[in-house]
Scaffold this motif. Structure first.
Motif, PDB file in Angstrom:
ATOM      1  N   ALA A 102      -8.904  -1.602  -6.491  1.00 17.80           N
ATOM      2  CA  ALA A 102     -10.207  -1.200  -5.951  1.00 17.80           C
ATOM      3  C   ALA A 102     -11.252  -2.304  -6.082  1.00 17.80           C
ATOM      4  O   ALA A 102     -12.052  -2.535  -5.169  1.00 17.80           O
ATOM      5  CB  ALA A 102     -10.686   0.076  -6.646  1.00 17.80           C
ATOM      6  N   ASN A 103     -11.269  -3.001  -7.216  1.00 18.58           N
ATOM      7  CA  ASN A 103     -12.266  -4.059  -7.408  1.00 18.58           C
ATOM      8  C   ASN A 103     -11.994  -5.242  -6.493  1.00 18.58           C
ATOM      9  O   ASN A 103     -12.916  -5.793  -5.876  1.00 18.58           O
ATOM     10  CB  ASN A 103     -12.274  -4.507  -8.866  1.00 18.58           C
ATOM     11  N   ALA A 104     -10.743  -5.637  -6.391  1.00 22.03           N
ATOM     12  CA  ALA A 104     -10.403  -6.752  -5.507  1.00 22.03           C
ATOM     13  C   ALA A 104     -10.699  -6.401  -4.058  1.00 22.03           C
ATOM     14  O   ALA A 104     -11.132  -7.265  -3.274  1.00 22.03           O
ATOM     15  CB  ALA A 104      -8.935  -7.128  -5.676  1.00 22.03           C
ATOM     16  N   ALA A 105     -10.479  -5.135  -3.678  1.00 24.12           N
ATOM     17  CA  ALA A 105     -10.696  -4.722  -2.289  1.00 24.12           C
ATOM     18  C   ALA A 105     -12.166  -4.812  -1.890  1.00 24.12           C
ATOM     19  O   ALA A 105     -12.485  -4.963  -0.712  1.00 24.12           O
ATOM     20  CB  ALA A 105     -10.179  -3.306  -2.076  1.00 24.12           C
ATOM     21  N   LYS A 106     -13.067  -4.715  -2.858  1.00 24.73           N
ATOM     22  CA  LYS A 106     -14.480  -4.871  -2.529  1.00 24.73           C
ATOM     23  C   LYS A 106     -14.783  -6.295  -2.057  1.00 24.73           C
ATOM     24  O   LYS A 106     -15.656  -6.502  -1.208  1.00 24.73           O
ATOM     25  CB  LYS A 106     -15.344  -4.541  -3.747  1.00 24.73           C
ATOM     26  N   ALA A 107     -14.051  -7.244  -2.605  1.00 20.80           N
ATOM     27  CA  ALA A 107     -14.356  -8.647  -2.324  1.00 20.80           C
ATOM     28  C   ALA A 107     -13.490  -9.258  -1.231  1.00 20.80           C
ATOM     29  O   ALA A 107     -13.886 -10.249  -0.620  1.00 20.80           O
ATOM     30  CB  ALA A 107     -14.195  -9.471  -3.607  1.00 20.80           C
ATOM     31  N   TYR A 108     -12.317  -8.692  -0.990  1.00 23.11           N
ATOM     32  CA  TYR A 108     -11.358  -9.350  -0.102  1.00 23.11           C
ATOM     33  C   TYR A 108     -10.875  -8.432   1.013  1.00 23.11           C
ATOM     34  O   TYR A 108     -10.652  -7.235   0.796  1.00 23.11           O
ATOM     35  CB  TYR A 108     -10.126  -9.803  -0.892  1.00 23.11           C
ATOM     36  N   ASP A 109     -10.698  -9.018   2.191  1.00 24.35           N
ATOM     37  CA  ASP A 109      -9.839  -8.398   3.189  1.00 24.35           C
ATOM     38  C   ASP A 109      -8.411  -8.473   2.646  1.00 24.35           C
ATOM     39  O   ASP A 109      -8.003  -9.518   2.138  1.00 24.35           O
ATOM     40  CB  ASP A 109      -9.881  -9.161   4.515  1.00 24.35           C
ATOM     41  N   PHE A 110      -7.650  -7.400   2.757  1.00 27.99           N
ATOM     42  CA  PHE A 110      -6.246  -7.434   2.347  1.00 27.99           C
ATOM     43  C   PHE A 110      -5.406  -7.723   3.588  1.00 27.99           C
ATOM     44  O   PHE A 110      -5.449  -6.968   4.573  1.00 27.99           O
ATOM     45  CB  PHE A 110      -5.839  -6.108   1.720  1.00 27.99           C
ATOM     46  N   VAL A 111      -4.640  -8.809   3.526  1.00 24.97           N
ATOM     47  CA  VAL A 111      -3.882  -9.295   4.688  1.00 24.97           C
ATOM     48  C   VAL A 111      -2.398  -9.363   4.334  1.00 24.97           C
ATOM     49  O   VAL A 111      -2.021  -9.979   3.333  1.00 24.97           O
ATOM     50  CB  VAL A 111      -4.383 -10.687   5.134  1.00 24.97           C
ATOM     51  N   GLY A 112      -1.586  -8.744   5.154  1.00 25.87           N
ATOM     52  CA  GLY A 112      -0.140  -8.862   5.017  1.00 25.87           C
ATOM     53  C   GLY A 112       0.445  -9.580   6.216  1.00 25.87           C
ATOM     54  O   GLY A 112      -0.215  -9.729   7.257  1.00 25.87           O
ATOM     55  N   PHE A 113       1.684 -10.025   6.077  1.00 22.99           N
ATOM     56  CA  PHE A 113       2.345 -10.663   7.229  1.00 22.99           C
ATOM     57  C   PHE A 113       3.857 -10.535   7.072  1.00 22.99           C
ATOM     58  O   PHE A 113       4.374 -10.360   5.968  1.00 22.99           O
ATOM     59  CB  PHE A 113       1.922 -12.126   7.375  1.00 22.99           C
ATOM     60  N   ASP A 114       4.533 -10.596   8.199  1.00 24.32           N
ATOM     61  CA  ASP A 114       5.985 -10.707   8.218  1.00 24.32           C
ATOM     62  C   ASP A 114       6.331 -12.189   8.306  1.00 24.32           C
ATOM     63  O   ASP A 114       5.988 -12.842   9.305  1.00 24.32           O
ATOM     64  CB  ASP A 114       6.578  -9.987   9.435  1.00 24.32           C
ATOM     65  N   PRO A 115       6.974 -12.767   7.284  1.00 23.45           N
ATOM     66  CA  PRO A 115       7.385 -14.170   7.389  1.00 23.45           C
ATOM     67  C   PRO A 115       8.343 -14.393   8.563  1.00 23.45           C
ATOM     68  O   PRO A 115       8.940 -13.436   9.088  1.00 23.45           O
ATOM     69  CB  PRO A 115       8.089 -14.431   6.054  1.00 23.45           C
ATOM     70  N   ARG A 116       8.486 -15.627   8.963  1.00 26.14           N
ATOM     71  CA  ARG A 116       9.374 -15.937  10.081  1.00 26.14           C
ATOM     72  C   ARG A 116      10.758 -15.330   9.853  1.00 26.14           C
ATOM     73  O   ARG A 116      11.325 -15.379   8.755  1.00 26.14           O
ATOM     74  CB  ARG A 116       9.481 -17.430  10.320  1.00 26.14           C
ATOM     75  N   GLY A 117      11.272 -14.699  10.889  1.00 25.20           N
ATOM     76  CA  GLY A 117      12.578 -14.058  10.822  1.00 25.20           C
ATOM     77  C   GLY A 117      12.547 -12.611  10.394  1.00 25.20           C
ATOM     78  O   GLY A 117      13.544 -11.895  10.545  1.00 25.20           O
ATOM     79  N   VAL A 118      11.421 -12.162   9.842  1.00 31.35           N
ATOM     80  CA  VAL A 118      11.324 -10.824   9.249  1.00 31.35           C
ATOM     81  C   VAL A 118      10.632  -9.853  10.200  1.00 31.35           C
ATOM     82  O   VAL A 118       9.610 -10.197  10.811  1.00 31.35           O
ATOM     83  CB  VAL A 118      10.526 -10.877   7.922  1.00 31.35           C
ATOM     84  N   GLY A 119      11.150  -8.644  10.284  1.00 34.85           N
ATOM     85  CA  GLY A 119      10.435  -7.534  10.908  1.00 34.85           C
ATOM     86  C   GLY A 119       9.983  -7.789  12.324  1.00 34.85           C
ATOM     87  O   GLY A 119      10.772  -7.769  13.268  1.00 34.85           O
ATOM     88  N   HIS A 120       8.688  -8.066  12.492  1.00 33.63           N
ATOM     89  CA  HIS A 120       8.087  -8.260  13.806  1.00 33.63           C
ATOM     90  C   HIS A 120       7.829  -9.738  14.115  1.00 33.63           C
ATOM     91  O   HIS A 120       7.160 -10.038  15.102  1.00 33.63           O
ATOM     92  CB  HIS A 120       6.777  -7.473  13.890  1.00 33.63           C
ATOM     93  N   SER A 121       8.349 -10.633  13.276  1.00 29.70           N
ATOM     94  CA  SER A 121       8.110 -12.078  13.443  1.00 29.70           C
ATOM     95  C   SER A 121       9.415 -12.789  13.799  1.00 29.70           C
ATOM     96  O   SER A 121      10.091 -13.350  12.938  1.00 29.70           O
ATOM     97  CB  SER A 121       7.515 -12.673  12.167  1.00 29.70           C
TER      98      SER A 121
END
Length: 553
Positions: A135-154
């Motif tokens: 919760a504290n970190a979320a106040k300060a940061y956008d939370f960004v995820g990604f699929d690395p190359r070869g994974v999922g939708h990448s």
């Protein structure tokens, strides 16, 4: 180096291209497909393009399982960074904005859960599900995820039909004869052939170094001058490689449950070390089960629990449970206990229920669901990426005699995972694509302090890896969870760790010295009376979330 000598040095090209603003296209008259530069220049070109293009954020596709207000987008990266204007692939990313004020915002926090082969796309759900640890970190940061190359939708890769991949029961990984070993080697060779046939165009480029370069392009696409990064398990190796290649681009970096980054360990030796550590944590779990025999009725000493395990394996080998669960499937399920403390009770309870006559409980837990085509495809893809990255990152021993000698020796003292791990990695001995030399991980004072978090008895990433990474990253600080063994420490409630993670993310400050924390609250066995009641295992919400499932396998 520049491969076309007429273009001059890499430094000259970089300065000239950057200064002239010509990063979005190759020089006039050049063939974009073959125009070659150094990989360092290639990533600068790709990052400049991504920064200029930004990310077109939209609602996520309905079948991605990511609810509003999480948004999704894409970042284009070169397949081959030495040819930045050649073939491009798209990296899937998602985000949720910071929950605090504009003044509180400190940028984007990018996450990788490990693998190789893990998707980070569920990371923003730590905000939508109101996970109190973040919760504290979320106040300060956008939370960004990604699929690395070869994974999922990448640009996902594949090595075998997913339904074939999950089909059960599989052969017992522990060989009884030379014929068993030959059969397993044949399966591994067929798997390597499948990777080449189905995904050969990607294999030479499926390296941790390229994923780190992709990460820098994602950083630029996000509009971030520097990267804030949280990496767990294999994500720690990705972080270490990124810090080596782009030390001046790091703002904050937390690495949790650390892969040993030594070139000598990546990846063959690292997997042998893992076999030893898994046995240690398996023994910890057996002792706990024995201490709670009043709840589980499996055995009141570790030796009796081990005897029951061997009985279970033998019975499943002779007659697969429910027609689907043999020794291989049992190992796949039971290894959850060495991985995560949160699995100690569910695994023990399922086993206890089986011994009490509930066969279906074990079948449901350990057998594949052949009807779950999407889940099976994700499992196959994750395994394909795991194999491709580890096989491509480094040169593996090709001598069967060495593999046989090393694993036969280890199995004598550390039998729980050794042969299963060996066969999982054996495709690398017969890999059909180029194998690279690992990055020499290390960075000096230009790197800001990195926060390293590690459980002392981690099975998947042994403790020595955290100490080795600390030696290689100047100014880093190590938090050790003493006597604990869960994989993925930052996801657990332990104020000694949680408070330091928050302080680091919010202020950049680390302790003057390394810190040792007491372990988080351990698993609690159900009361003996409750244990007898069917369905006494914890609800699924008590199990690790998807992004925390076994990573370095």
């Amino acid at each position: 180096m520049i491969r076309n000598a007429a273009l001059g040095s890499a430094a000259t090209l970089t300065a000239g291209v950057l200064g002239a603003g010509l990063l979005l296209a190759p020089p006039a008259g050049a063939d974009s497909r073959s125009y070659a530069v150094s990989e360092a220049v290639g990533v600068q070109i790709a990052a400049a393009r991504a920064e200029r293009a930004g990310i077109d954020w939209k609602d996520c596709p309905a079948d991605w399982g990511l609810e509003k207000p999480i948004q999704c987008g894409w970042v284009k990266v070169p397949l081959d960074y030495s040819k930045p204007f050649g073939r491009q692939i798209e990296i899937a990313v998602d985000r949720i904005g910071n929950t605090g004020t504009t003044e509180e915002r400190q940028g984007a926090l990018v996450y990788n859960p490990g693998g190789p082969g893990g998707s980070g796309m569920r990371f923003p759900r730590r905000v939508t599900t109101k996970n109190p640890l973040w919760a504290n970190a979320a106040k300060a940061y956008d939370f960004v995820g990604f699929d690395p190359r070869g994974v999922g939708h990448s640009a996902p890769i594949s090595c075998i039909d997913p339904q074939e991949f999950v089909k059960a029961p599989k052969a017992d990984p522990v060989p009884d004869s030379e014929a068993d070993k030959r059969a397993q080697r044949k399966l591994a060779a067929e798997y390597a052939d499948g990777c080449k046939e189905r995904s050969g165009w990607m294999l030479p480029h499926m390296t941790t170094a390229n994923t780190a370069r992709d990460l820098d392009v994602v950083r630029a696409g996000l509009g971030e001058r520097k990267l804030n990064f949280l990496g767990v398990s294999y994500g720690t190796y990705l972080g270490g490689v990124y810090a080596t290649l782009f030390p001046g681009h790091v703002r904050r970096m937390i690495v949790d449950s650390v892969v040993n980054p030594s070139k000598e360990k990546i990846w063959y030796e690292a997997n042998l070390d893992q076999d030893v550590a898994f046995q240690m944590r398996w023994d910890d779990w057996k002792a706990w089960v024995a201490q709670n025999d009043a709840s589980f009725h499996i055995g009141d000493t570790p030796e009796k629990v081990e005897a029951k395990w061997r009985e279970l394996r033998a019975a499943a080998k002779a007659n697969p449970i429910g027609g689907k669960v043999g020794p291989a499937e049992l190992i796949g399920f039971f290894q959850g206990a060495p991985y995560y403390d949160s699995s100690w009770v569910p695994v023990a309870q399922t086993w206890s229920d089986y011994l009490a006559g509930d066969t279906q409980a074990l079948v449901d837990a350990a057998a594949p669901d052949m009807s779950d085509t999407a889940g099976n495809a994700a499992s196959e893809n994750g395994n394909a990426v795991y194999t491709a990255v580890e096989c491509t990152d480094a040169k593996w021993p090709t001598s069967w005699k060495k593999w046989d000698r090393d694993n036969t020796r280890l199995h004598q003292e550390y039998p729980f995972l050794t042969w299963s791990n060996a066969w999982m990695n054996y495709p690398c001995a017969v890999w059909k694509s180029k194998q690279h030399t690992p990055v020499e991980v290390g960075a000096g004072r230009e790197l800001p302090p990195v926060l390293i978090v590690q459980a002392e008895r981690d099975a998947a990433t042994p403790y020595e890896g955290a100490k080795e990474l600390q030696r290689r990253l100047a100014g880093s600080r190590l938090i050790t969870e003493e006597g604990a063994g869960s994989h993925g420490v930052t996801g657990l409630k332990n104020p000694c760790i949680n408070d330091r993670v928050d302080r680091y993310l919010l202020t950049g400050k680390v302790d003057a010295y390394d810190v040792t924390c007491a372990p988080h609250a351990g698993p609690v066995a159900p009361a003996p009376a409750a244990a007898k009641a069917k369905g006494a295992a914890p609800a699924p919400s008590a199990l690790p979330q998807l992004e925390e499932l076994p990573a370095v396998r």
